[in-house]
Design an enzyme around this catalytic site. Sequence first.
Site, PDB file in Angstrom:
ATOM      1  N   ASP A   1      72.826  79.800   9.063  1.00 34.46           N
ATOM      2  CA  ASP A   1      72.011  80.683   8.236  1.00 34.46           C
ATOM      3  C   ASP A   1      71.528  81.813   9.140  1.00 34.46           C
ATOM      4  OD1 ASP A   1      70.383  81.646   6.114  1.00 34.46           O
ATOM      5  OD2 ASP A   1      68.672  80.561   6.954  1.00 34.46           O
TER       6      ASP A   1
ATOM      7  N   ASP B   1      68.412  84.301   8.336  1.00 36.67           N
ATOM      8  CA  ASP B   1      66.968  84.512   8.352  1.00 36.67           C
ATOM      9  C   ASP B   1      66.238  83.263   8.837  1.00 36.67           C
ATOM     10  OD1 ASP B   1      67.857  86.792   7.195  1.00 36.67           O
ATOM     11  OD2 ASP B   1      66.603  86.685   5.404  1.00 36.67           O
TER      12      ASP B   1
END
Length: 493
Positions: free
Chosen positions: A278, A280
Site C-alpha cells: 500500500d 499511504d
Amino acid sequence: MRASGLPFVVSTSLLKLKPELLARLTAVLGGKHGVEANEIAPANRPAGEGIEPTRGALPNDLTRAGPSANLGPLVELMHETQTVMVSLRGPHGTDIIGGVLSCLSKHQCQIVDFSLSRLHHDVTFGVLVHLHDRDVDLFSDLAKTAQRWDGTLSFDVQDARLKASKLASAAQYALSEAPYAQRAKYMATVVNERGLSPEFLSQWLNWLLARKISVEQMRRLDGHASLMCVEFRLSVPDELTPDELRAELIAISAAHQTDVALQPDNVFRRQKRLVVFDMDSTLIQQEVIDEIARATGIERQVAAITERAMQGELDFKESLAARVALLEGTPVEALEDVKRQLLFTEGAHYLCRALKSAGFKLAVISGGFLPLAKHVKAELGLDYAFANQLQVTADGRRLTGRTFGPVVDAARKAELLEVIAQAEGIAIDQVVAVGDGANDLLMLGKASLGIAFNAKPRVQEQARARINQKSLANILYLMGYSESEAAELQLLG
C-alpha cells in the site's frame, strides 16, 4: 527400563583404557551407585573439570546387581544401545569440530546427525553416532580432544529403544526433530526496535510452555548492541490452529510493544519473490488526499467526508468520489507540490534496495492517485504502480473532480496482486503484501504473508502478521534475513 539418574560412568574415567573403564563400572554396579570424580581425575586437571557426566540408560535390575553379576548385562546393553549423543563445547570452534570428527573417523563411527551452535566465542558441536560393538576407546580420545582445546565434553547413551531401524528415518530422528516429530512447524519472529526485555521474553516462554509448544531452534537476526530480534523455530501441537495462536499473541505483543510474527515453516517462507505495498501510511507517512486538500485549502471538507467513511456511512468508492469532487478546478501543479512534500517511511528505501538486490519484484497498489504512486515507484525503484486516475480538463491544466478507469478499492487491490503474480510467473505462496487500512485486508489475505504495518486495530486482528515498529526494514526479519545479510544486499543495489 530407563534409570537416567544413575551415573553410567564419571566421564573423566574415559581417559583410561577400556579394561580399566569396565573394571570401574563393575565396582560401581557392585557396591555403590557412583564413582567420585577425584578418584580418577588426571593429575594435571581438577577433578571433573572439562568433562560432564553422562546420562546413561541402565536397567533398574542392574542397579541392584552384586559383584557376581559380572559384566554380561552391561555388555549386552552396550551391544544393543550403540547410539550415543556426543557434545563438545569450548572456545575453539573449528578445532573442536575437527577434533570430534577426527575421533569419529579413527573409530569408524557412523554419523547419524549433527548440530552446531555458537554464543559469542563459545561453540557447541553435537553429534549423534552409531558405535561399533562396545567400542569405548572412542571416549578416551574424545576426552583428550576436550582437554587439548579447553572444551567441555558430555555424552548420552541413547535409550535402547532408539534402534538403528528407527534412526534410519532421518526426517523423524534428526537431532532437531527427534523430540518433536508429528507436530506442525512454525517460525516465530520476535522484534522490538527498543530491545527485547526480560519481562517480555519470560512471558513469551511461559506462554509457549503453557501451550505445550517446543522451541527447536533460536537464531538472533539483529546486530545491535542490545538484543532486538530473534527467530524461533517452533514445534506446535497439531490441535492448535494458527488463528487461535495469533489471537493470543496479539495480547502478548500489545502488552510489551513487541511484535511476534508467526508463519508456517515451509519451503516458501524464505523463497518469496513478490512484495506488494500500500502507499499511504505505509511506503509514505501521509495520506495523499489530505496533502492535496491541504495544498488547496479544503482540509475541513475532506476531513468531514473521511469521518463519515470511518463511521460506516460511506463505502470506499463513495468516499473517494465525494473527496475527488472537492478537487474540481485544482491546478495540476498542486500535485507536483505534493510530491515534494511526501515523506517516505523510515526504512522504505533500505527495504526496497535489499529486496531488489535479492531479485524481488516490487509493486505499489494504492487507493490514492496514480501521479503520486508513479513518483513513489520511481523513488523506490519499484516495478509496478497502480492507483486511481484523476481526470483533467482538455487543456491538461486542471482537475475535473472525477476519476476514470477502475476504482482501486479493496477488491481491486487483491485482484491486481494476483494479476502481477500471474504476469511474473510467481506462485501466491511466494507473495508478500504490506498495508495498514481496511481496504488492504483482501490484499493481505490473498498473499501468503500479509503484514499489517502500524495498522488499524481491525486490520491487525485479521492480518497474518503485524509490525508496530517505526522502520519498514523490519520486514526483512520476517522474511528470514539477518541484519548482516540485509547489509550485504545493500552493497549489491
